[in-house]
Each structure stands twice: as structure tokens, then as C-alpha cells.
Design a protein around this motif. Structure first.
Motif, short mmCIF file in Angstrom:
data_model
loop_
_atom_site.label_atom_id
_atom_site.label_comp_id
_atom_site.label_asym_id
_atom_site.label_seq_id
_atom_site.Cartn_x
_atom_site.Cartn_y
_atom_site.Cartn_z
N GLY A 71 91.98 35.66 124.68
CA GLY A 71 90.84 34.95 124.11
C GLY A 71 90.56 33.64 124.82
N LEU A 72 90.09 32.66 124.06
CA LEU A 72 89.58 31.41 124.63
C LEU A 72 90.51 30.23 124.37
CD1 LEU A 72 85.86 31.76 123.45
CD2 LEU A 72 86.81 32.41 125.67
N CYS A 73 90.61 29.37 125.35
CA CYS A 73 91.26 28.08 125.19
C CYS A 73 90.19 27.08 124.74
CB CYS A 73 91.90 27.63 126.49
SG CYS A 73 92.49 25.91 126.48
N VAL A 74 90.47 26.35 123.67
CA VAL A 74 89.54 25.33 123.18
C VAL A 74 90.11 23.96 123.54
CG1 VAL A 74 88.27 24.43 121.21
CG2 VAL A 74 88.91 26.85 121.28
N SER A 75 89.56 23.33 124.55
CA SER A 75 90.02 22.02 124.98
C SER A 75 89.48 20.95 124.04
CB SER A 75 89.56 21.72 126.40
OG SER A 75 89.87 20.39 126.75
N MET A 76 90.39 20.20 123.41
CA MET A 76 89.98 19.19 122.44
C MET A 76 89.93 17.78 123.03
SD MET A 76 89.48 21.12 119.85
CE MET A 76 89.32 20.00 118.47
N THR A 77 90.04 17.67 124.34
CA THR A 77 90.07 16.34 124.97
C THR A 77 88.71 15.64 124.90
OG1 THR A 77 89.68 17.32 127.14
CG2 THR A 77 91.97 16.91 126.51
N GLY A 78 87.65 16.39 124.60
CA GLY A 78 86.33 15.77 124.46
C GLY A 78 86.21 14.89 123.23
N PHE A 79 87.16 15.02 122.30
CA PHE A 79 87.14 14.17 121.10
C PHE A 79 87.87 12.87 121.42
CE2 PHE A 79 86.27 18.39 119.61
CZ PHE A 79 85.28 18.18 118.66
N ASP A 80 87.16 12.05 122.19
CA ASP A 80 87.78 10.86 122.79
C ASP A 80 87.25 9.56 122.19
OD1 ASP A 80 85.25 11.10 123.81
OD2 ASP A 80 85.83 11.03 125.92
N ASP A 81 86.82 9.61 120.92
CA ASP A 81 86.39 8.37 120.26
C ASP A 81 87.53 7.37 120.32
OD1 ASP A 81 84.06 9.65 119.62
OD2 ASP A 81 84.67 10.17 117.59
N PRO A 82 87.30 6.17 120.85
CA PRO A 82 88.39 5.21 121.04
C PRO A 82 88.96 4.73 119.70
CG PRO A 82 86.27 4.19 121.48
CD PRO A 82 86.00 5.65 121.32
N PRO A 83 90.16 4.20 119.73
CA PRO A 83 90.80 3.74 118.49
C PRO A 83 90.01 2.64 117.81
CG PRO A 83 92.40 3.87 120.29
CD PRO A 83 91.04 4.04 120.90
N GLU A 84 89.79 2.79 116.50
CA GLU A 84 89.15 1.77 115.68
C GLU A 84 90.19 1.24 114.69
OE1 GLU A 84 85.75 3.41 113.76
OE2 GLU A 84 84.91 4.26 115.60
N VAL A 85 90.73 0.07 115.00
CA VAL A 85 91.80 -0.50 114.18
C VAL A 85 91.21 -1.30 113.03
CG1 VAL A 85 93.80 -2.04 114.16
CG2 VAL A 85 93.38 -0.55 116.14
N ASP A 86 91.71 -1.05 111.83
CA ASP A 86 91.32 -1.83 110.65
C ASP A 86 92.56 -2.59 110.19
OD1 ASP A 86 90.69 -2.82 108.14
OD2 ASP A 86 89.50 -1.07 107.57
N PRO A 87 92.70 -3.86 110.60
CA PRO A 87 93.91 -4.62 110.26
C PRO A 87 94.13 -4.77 108.76
CG PRO A 87 92.67 -5.72 112.01
CD PRO A 87 91.79 -4.66 111.46
N GLU A 88 93.06 -4.93 107.99
CA GLU A 88 93.21 -5.12 106.55
C GLU A 88 93.71 -3.85 105.89
OE1 GLU A 88 89.79 -6.72 104.65
OE2 GLU A 88 89.66 -8.48 105.95
N ARG A 89 93.21 -2.73 106.33
CA ARG A 89 93.64 -1.44 105.77
C ARG A 89 94.98 -1.01 106.37
NH1 ARG A 89 91.47 3.03 103.09
NH2 ARG A 89 91.89 5.09 104.00
N GLY A 90 95.30 -1.57 107.54
CA GLY A 90 96.55 -1.21 108.19
C GLY A 90 96.52 0.19 108.75
N SER A 91 95.41 0.55 109.39
CA SER A 91 95.30 1.90 109.92
C SER A 91 94.38 1.91 111.14
CB SER A 91 94.76 2.86 108.86
OG SER A 91 93.41 2.56 108.54
N VAL A 92 94.34 3.05 111.81
CA VAL A 92 93.47 3.24 112.96
C VAL A 92 92.84 4.62 112.87
CG1 VAL A 92 95.44 4.05 114.35
CG2 VAL A 92 93.35 3.28 115.49
N ILE A 93 91.54 4.70 113.15
CA ILE A 93 90.84 5.99 113.22
C ILE A 93 90.58 6.28 114.69
CG2 ILE A 93 88.70 7.21 112.68
CD1 ILE A 93 88.55 5.61 110.08
N VAL A 94 90.88 7.51 115.11
CA VAL A 94 90.83 7.82 116.54
C VAL A 94 90.54 9.30 116.75
CG1 VAL A 94 93.33 8.22 116.66
CG2 VAL A 94 92.08 7.55 118.73
N GLY A 95 89.87 9.61 117.85
CA GLY A 95 89.60 10.99 118.21
C GLY A 95 90.86 11.74 118.61
#
Length: 465
Positions: A71-95
Motif C-alpha cells: 500500500g501507501l506510505c503517508v509522510s507526515m513531515t508536512g505537518f511542520d507548524d512550529p512550536p507555540e509555547v504557552d508559558p502560563e499554561r506550561g505547554s507547547v502546541i506543535v505539528g
């Protein structure tokens, strides 16, 4: 397939066929989605046409998990949204396709720490670490990826688009334990339940300071007793304890640069440790370590002390050269049917001396020509690496690996401590997991991926319900 292109060019496909396992995938094409709608479309296409999809990140896996054997290989490297750090929440959202070291660097800019640190952190993708529940040297103190995953975006094998958040209630008895936080079902699922596109990860406050030490020993036995004593000590709180046996040190010496590794005649083993401490408290923090080193016959004067980020990084990159070199040696044996056989078992720390002795004996009895022991000894999790030079040796060494897994289970351990199961270790899973529990796992797989199109061959044999 709608707006998504399936790449069929053999030259392009060739770049999506190998990871660090020694296996070689055989995808019929490659899909490179850029957003969650593309992923949903790919899964709908796969279900309608009964075409397997195997998600892949940056191919640092040691288990063959990202390799599409059909079957097919699904390359997920296109989900490259850079890290968004929220210091108050103490977390990071990233692709999911972002390199893990970029996340750690972004957190550090805010005085925060993303703790999981697989050896491949400069190369692996965030999504890959989530889907394998990756860990690393500092797991000794901080644990694996699972405890840091707060939220997951993605698409299940049913086609459902999800954004699941961890339930943060201090007490929760709602249903069977594995289902109280659905996030935990996807962490470590190796692409068999859904494709992950973005995650939110918890961050910690960075320690005020820490010091690393590479401590050399004339014997491996002395080193093991040192590790047991350090784990039992109330004065020490190591965040990492990494083994290098004689064969590993021999590999490292040519790569050591300005790091002075004692000769093979003097040092046959080493352990790299890290201890956290406050500002200006290094001497106080390291004094108990010095006393323990002297008590266990360490080569104290040869100890490499890493008291700066630059020096710690130099030792960590030196450690990274070890699996890289072994992978190169294994690749040279591929034409003759050989490859690297790498263990991932772990045992309770009290079982460590007996387990290493038993594993060594299994290698000797099977006529293994050479093996290298290194890795997370502080967790009872040293990796044994056996490079099979041809097909006959490969079958023999795989038998040794299975025997080690049986021994680890008998000692209360596991067949897989950090790399997941993938394709390489799926036959070992049934050694540890009862038939009824395996049936339950397959039931979850069928509920999330009713058409069985996601990551066939990972965890379960191809074609298994």
C-alpha cells in the motif's frame, strides 16, 4: 485521489523505504498530506479501495513501524507548524512532523523543559515519539512521552477527525482504566488506530543546574554494583545513567575528539550520569557521587565532568555516534542477508545483574561473534546489539533475542521498554501479553480501524483481525 497526489516515481519512493531497523519497505506510492483534511481524504480513499496506509515521520525507528510493506506510505513531515509555547499554561502546541530538538529549543527559550530525550532527538519527529511513547536517557527521572501528551489532533481509521484532551481530574474511575483518557490509546499505538497531525505537550520548569559525569570502571561487574548502589542511595537523584561496555567504548574512542577516554587496558566499562542541583551547589551535589565512585573502584581521576551545556552536548552526541556506527556496520551486511538485532527488553533494577549475566550466556552459547551493550542501565534497560553478518547468523541471533525476551519476562520485565513493537518485535508481544488481552487489543484496533487499513504489520501480523 481528489486533491492529494499519490507519488509513484520509484526514485521518490526509494526515499521512504528504510528506517534504522534493517528492514526495507515496499510501498506502491507515497502520499504527503499538508493538513488534516488531506489526511481524512487519504483515509477515506484507503477504506473505499482497501489500500493499506502506513504513517511515517523521519524514519528513525528501530522496529520497522514506519515502513509500508504494502500500500501507501503517508509522510507526515508536512505537518511542520512550529512550536507555540504557552508559558502560563506550561505547554507547547506543535505539528507532528517537527523535529523534536526544535521543540526542546523553543521550550528552553522560555526557561522551560520538554523532558523526553530519545537519542535521535536531533532527527526524529514529534509525531513519531508520540506514536511510539518514546523515552531516552532522562526517563530515569522524568518518564516517557506519555505523561507529557496533553492533547492530540488527528484522524482515526473510521475517518473521524479528533481533538482529544487529557482528563486532568485528580481522581477518575470512569470505566476501564485504559479508556479513562483516550489520549493514552493513541500514545504508543504505532499508527494502527489513527494518524496524528498535531499535539500539545506539557513542559516543566528547567532545573537551576545539572552536571554530567562519564565514569570509567576496570570491570563491568563493578559498574553494575555502582549503579545498584546509586539507585538505592537516599542522597542521589540521578536523572540519567547510561552504560557503555568495552565494545561500546572501542567504538566511541575514534569519535571522542577532546573527550579523553581511558585505554582499553584500563577501562572496560563506563556509565554516564546526570545529577541536578541548584546554582553554586555542584560540589555539594557531586560529593556523594565521588564517595560512591571510590567505594566501587571507579577510575576517579579519569572521570569526564560535563559542567556546561556545551560539554554535556558533546558527550550526548558522542553517545549518538554509537548506534549510528552499529547501523552502518549492519547496513554493510545487508547484501549477505544480515542486519542488526537490537534488544529493547527491560527488567526491574534488582534483576539487572542476573539478567545481564543470562543475556551474555545466551550470546556465548549461540556463538554470537560480537555484541555491544549500552544504554539505559539505570532503568534496568541496557540495549544488546548483535550485528548478524549473513542470513544464517541472523536467524541464530533472532533466536538469541527471543530467548532474552523470555528471560526478561520471567524476571518480571518487558520485551519492549521504549521503541515500541513495530514489525521487528511483534512475535515477542504474545510472549508477554495474555491471549485474552491480545484479543482485547485487536478489538480496539477493529473499533478504531474497522477496515484494517492503518499500519498493517505493526503490533499484529499482517492480515490479523
Amino acid at each position: 485521489m481528489g486533491a492529494i497526489e499519490i507519488v509513484r516515481d520509484p526514485d521518490v519512493i526509494a526515499g521512504f523505504t528504510e528506517d534504522a531497523s534493517g528492514l526495507v519497505g515496499t510501498p506502491s506510492g507515497v502520499v504527503r498530506p499538508r493538513d488534516i483534511e488531506d489526511v481524512a481524504e487519504a483515509i477515506a480513499y484507503a477504506r473505499a479501495n482497501q489500500i493499506p496506509l502506513t504513517p511515517a515521520g523521519r524514519f528513525t525507528s528501530t522496529t520497522g513501524a514506519p515502513l509500508a510493506m504494502e500500500g501507501l506510505c503517508v509522510s507526515m513531515t508536512g505537518f511542520d507548524d512550529p512550536p507555540e509555547v504557552d508559558p502560563e499554561r506550561g505547554s507547547v502546541i506543535v505539528g507532528a512532523g517537527v523535529v523534536l530538538s526544535d521543540v526542546k529549543a523553543a521550550a528552553a527559550e522560555h526557561g522551560l523543559l520538554y523532558a523526553p530525550d530519545p537519542t535521535s532527538e536531533w532527527e526524529c519527529s514529534v509525531g513519531g515519539t508520540v506514536l511510539t511513547d518514546a523515552s531516552g536517557a532522562r526517563t530515569l527521572k522524568y518518564g516517557s512521552t506519555r505523561r507529557y501528551v496533553r492533547r492530540i489532533w488527528g484522524v482515526l481509521g473510521t475517518g473521524e477527525t479528533i481533538c482529544w484532551s487529557r482528563n486532568d481530574a485528580e481522581k477518575n474511575t470512569a470505566g476501564y482504566a485504559p479508556f479513562r483518557n483516550p489520549v493514552d490509546l493513541l500514545v504508543g499505538s504505532e499508527g494502527t488506530l489513527g494518524l496524528v497531525t498535531r499535539v500539545e505537550l506539557d513542559l516543566l520548569a528547567r532545573p537551576e543546574g545539572y552536571t554530567g559525569m562519564m565514569i570509567f570502571f576496570p570491570t563491568l561487574e563493578g559498574l553494575i554494583q555502582f549503579v545498584l548502589a546509586a539507585r538505592a542511595s537516599s542522597e542521589l537523584s540521578p536523572r540519567a545513567m547510561e552504560l557503555f561496555d568495552a565494545a561500546a567504548l572501542e567504538i566511541l574512542r575514534p569519535h571522542a575528539g577532546g573527550l579523553a577516554i581511558p585505554s582499553a587496558e584500563r577501562a572496560t566499562a563506563a556509565v554516564y550520569v546526570e545529577e541536578e542541583h541548584g546554582h553554586d551547589e555542584m560540589e555539594e551535589a557531586l560529593t556523594p557521587w565521588l564517595e560512591l565512585m571510590e567505594a566501587h573502584g571507579a577510575l576517579v581521576d579519569d572521570t569526564l565532568v560535563a559542567d556546561s551545556e556545551e560539554r554535556v552536548l558533546a558527550i550526548r552526541r558522542l553517545r549518538h555516534s554509537l548506534p549510528s556506527t552499529l547501523n552502518e556496520r549492519a547496513r554493510a551486511c545487508r547484501d549477505d542477508g544480515g542486519r542488526k538485532v537490537s534488544t529493547d527488553w527491560a527488567v526491574p533494577i534488582r534483576e539487572l545483574p542476573g539478567m545481564i549475566a543470562a543475556a551474555d550466556k545466551l550470546c556465548e552459547e549461540a556463538g554470537v561473534h560480537a555484541w555491544t551493550r549500552y544504554g539505559h542501565i539505570g532503568n534496568g534497560h541496557p540495549h544488546f546489539n548483535l550485528v548478524a553478518r549473513n542470513a544464517e547468523e541472523l536467524q541464530r541471533y533472532l533466536g538469541v533475542s527471543e530467548a532474552m525476551c523470555r528471560e526478561a519476562i520471567a524476571r518480571g520485565g518487558t520485551v519492549s521498554a521504549e521503541h515500541g513493537i513495530g514489525k521487528v518485535k511483534r512475535d515477542y508481544l504474545k510472549l508477554q501479553v495474555a491471549p485474552s488481552a491480545l484479543a482485547a487489543m485487536r478489538g480496539v484496533k477493529m473499533a478504531f480501524d474497522p477496515d484494517g487499513v492503518l499500519a498493517p504489520g505493526n503490533l499484529f501480523p499482517p492480515g490479523a483481525p
